[in-house]
Write an enzyme that holds these catalytic residues in place. Structure first.
Site, mmCIF file in Angstrom:
data_model
loop_
_atom_site.group_PDB
_atom_site.id
_atom_site.type_symbol
_atom_site.label_atom_id
_atom_site.label_comp_id
_atom_site.label_asym_id
_atom_site.label_seq_id
_atom_site.Cartn_x
_atom_site.Cartn_y
_atom_site.Cartn_z
ATOM 1 N N MET A 86 37.659 51.884 5.172
ATOM 2 C CA MET A 86 36.937 52.851 4.348
ATOM 3 C C MET A 86 37.066 52.529 2.865
ATOM 4 S SD MET A 86 34.842 55.326 4.710
ATOM 5 C CE MET A 86 35.071 56.200 6.264
ATOM 6 N N LYS B 46 75.436 72.317 5.662
ATOM 7 C CA LYS B 46 76.287 71.778 6.725
ATOM 8 C C LYS B 46 77.359 72.770 7.170
ATOM 9 C CE LYS B 46 78.910 67.583 7.880
ATOM 10 N NZ LYS B 46 79.326 66.240 7.387
ATOM 11 N N PHE C 104 76.156 63.745 -2.514
ATOM 12 C CA PHE C 104 75.543 62.664 -1.735
ATOM 13 C C PHE C 104 74.456 63.227 -0.812
ATOM 14 C CE2 PHE C 104 75.606 60.010 2.185
ATOM 15 C CZ PHE C 104 75.050 58.863 1.629
ATOM 16 N N GLN C 105 73.280 62.645 -0.888
ATOM 17 C CA GLN C 105 72.108 63.033 -0.098
ATOM 18 C C GLN C 105 71.727 64.508 -0.294
ATOM 19 O OE1 GLN C 105 72.654 61.662 4.014
ATOM 20 N NE2 GLN C 105 71.676 59.716 3.451
ATOM 21 N N GLU D 128 61.512 59.977 10.021
ATOM 22 C CA GLU D 128 61.296 61.430 9.976
ATOM 23 C C GLU D 128 59.820 61.804 9.844
ATOM 24 O OE1 GLU D 128 65.536 60.692 8.649
ATOM 25 O OE2 GLU D 128 63.571 59.841 8.138
#
Length: 585
Positions: A486, A170, A120-121, A58
């Protein structure tokens, strides 16, 4: 896709609204909570109305949407599911917020009855991202979907651009309702006020400050790129013979081979740009925010100068430096109004003769303190590779990761407006490769080159899968010095050469074999004498390809302004009189 029934789902309304706002591409990754939207997307893709680009992570989706937006000026759109899918967007959202990139991030969420139950999630992505978005929504009622999408596009692009997040439960995506779509242009938010034109009093003060200046300097930032002001800035600079220096975000505003260009200023800016800003008596800041990497020690930055600050964001004016004149508005529009006033009023006392000695002094600095390209026959320098790349591909789109290679690219690549795509404010390693995907999707027939480092590249190398899937002809250059370059440079300069966990040699992959495992061609560059030959073969390769450049391990990026020092106190600058055959042609 036409509306065939009186009732549609929330997912349909979302896709229909995106298409109405002329969205052509969505970058994303599916998951459970966002499946109703992906199921609807399946039908819209079949109809040819929109196209989804599948990332491998993502964060890659967010950076690809960001690269697409920076190169086109359009809103980049990204999908992710709930929970870890949404939290994986956070670095991409913060990157866009810091660099004023308009993104629309649509996340799935657990169904409304489960919100707040630790389902969940489930995560509160609205709350998590609150400090790093321009605005955010949770869609509680599908009937609001079209209005919210329209508002989000308006907010993302109005004034100073930025990311907007929309969290969609959802069951909102599945619920049917009577759909009344809202088209672009039908939304106006009272909080997003129109910008006023500069008044004559402001313009006259601008001219008076210019008339009283003998050492003016244009300090140009990313806001000027966003507003498309490159042409009017060039007209202003040429008419009054004012030198131009840019920030990292302002690269591309002027051809850096132009006599008036000083390149980039700041921590790794050119010596002559930093000397010029230190000696200037009038600093005209255009879409710049006086960032610490630009100013060095703030109270010594342009300390002899009067300041004119033009910016679209009122919050930036006076934040770090109090200007003598502030004008709030779009850079392009404000400067056009100023130039129109000047054209219609010929009694201006300013003449280019009053800056002649200033320009001659700057030219002397350019010859005394040029950017140097190491030309040791036994070593391969990053600077020489990038200099050759610039000559071979003057019109390419360049994305970068973050570190030494980014600063060398900023120093040696001469780019066109919106052809420089780099994480500036947040400094996000792993940005360059997925950003190149977004640029290549936007411009399938243009050359897109990603300049990365061996450490940065490993942050998001999984996006080679996306490049392979869509056969995107991106050219990937890895400046491979076996270090977090760096970090190593700072450890050498400021931490007593204690190289704590900055060496990347052990555990690094064979980048060429890695590319080949994805079906991507690989090249290796190890000898200086082969630079032009291998670069030419690499750049002319059909399809995507990767070039692993085994450069000098201990090379440092100079000039450099040490923390807490003024821009005039640079380390690593050498007068030309002490150097032979080392100048960038």
């Amino acid at each position: 896709m036409s509306i065939s029934h009186n009732k549609v789902t929330g997912a349909f309304a979302l896709l229909d609204s995106l298409v109405r706002h002329n969205v052509e591409y969505i970058f994303g990754y599916p998951g459970g909570a966002i499946l109703p939207i992906y199921d609807e997307l399946y039908r819209w893709e079949k109809s040819g109305k929109i196209r989804h680009i599948l990332s491998r992570h993502e964060q890659g989706s967010a950076h690809a949407a960001d690269g697409y937006s920076r190169s086109t000026g359009k809103v980049g759109v990204c999908f992710a599911t709930s929970g870890p899918g949404a939290t994986n967007l956070v670095s991409g959202i913060a990157t866009a917020q810091m660099d004023s990139v308009p993104l629309l991030l649509i996340t799935g969420q657990v169904a409304r009855p489960f919100i707040g139950t630790d389902a969940f999630q489930e995560v509160d992505i609205f709350g998590i991202t609150l400090p790093i978005v321009k605005h955010s929504y949770v869609v509680r009622d599908p009937r609001n979907m079209s209005k919210i999408i329209s508002e989000a596009f308006y907010i993302a692009q109005h004034g100073r651009p930025g990311p907007v997040l929309i969290d969609v439960p959802k069951d909102v995506g599945l619920e049917k309702f009577v759909y009344n779509p809202i088209d672009p242009g039908q939304v106006f938010l009272l909080g997003c006020r129109p910008f006023l034109k500069p008044n004559n009093k402001q313009i006259i003060k601008f001219i008076k400050l210019l008339e009283n200046s003998s050492q003016p300097l244009l300090y140009v930032g990313g806001g000027s790129i966003i507003s498309g002001a490159h042409q009017v800035i060039k007209e202003l600079a040429v008419k009054f013979q004012i030198p131009i220096t840019t920030t990292l975000m302002g690269k591309g505003i002027i051809d850096e081979k132009d006599d008036l260009s000083l390149g980039m200023l700041g921590m790794h800016g050119t010596a002559y740009a930093n000397f010029a800003v230190s000696e200037s008596d009038l600093l005209i800041a255009l879409g710049a925010r006086f960032d610490d990497r630009v100013t060095g020690k703030l109270d010594e930055f342009a300390c002899n100068a009067q300041v004119i600050h033009i910016d679209i964001d009122p919050a930036e004016v006076g934040k770090n430096r109090i200007p003598q004149l502030a004008i709030i508005g779009d850079i392009n529009n404000v400067l056009q109004d100023i130039m129109d006033y000047i054209e219609n009023n010929q009694n201006i006392l300013y003449t280019t003769d009053q800056t002649r000695s200033w320009r001659e002094r700057i030219d002397l600095w350019k010859h005394q303190y040029p950017l140097l390209v190491p030309t040791n026959v036994n070593t391969l320098s990053s600077q020489e590779i990038l200099s050759s790349l610039c000559i071979m591909e003057p019109n390419a789109y360049f994305t970068t990761d973050v570190g030494q290679h980014q600063m060398w690219a900023a120093q040696f690549l001469n780019v066109l407006p919106r052809h420089w795509i780099s994480s500036a404010g947040l400094g996000t390693m792993g940005y360059g490769l997925p950003a190149a995907i977004g640029v290549q999707i936007a411009y399938p027939n243009e050359k897109v080159v990603c300049v990365s480092g061996d450490a940065s590249f490993q942050m998001n190398l999984q996006e080679l899968g996306t490049i392979a899937q869509y056969n995107l002809p991106i050219k990937i250059i890895i400046i491979n010095n076996k270090w977090q370059g760096m970090v190593r440079q700072w450890q050498q300069a400021f931490y007593g050469e204690r190289y704590s966990h900055s060496n990347m040699e052990k555990g690094s992959p064979n980048f060429i074999e890695l590319a080949k495992s994805f079906g991507i061609a690989g090249f290796e560059l190890t000898l200086r004498k082969d630079i032009d030959t291998i670069l030419e073969s690499f750049l002319n390769c059909n399809g995507p390809c990767l070039l692993d450049c085994k450069v000098t391990e201990d090379d440092n990026c100079y000039p450099m302004v040490a923390p807490g020092k003024s821009n005039a106190q640079m380390i690593g600058i050498i007068k030309q009189s002490k150097v032979t055959n080392s100048l960038l042609n």
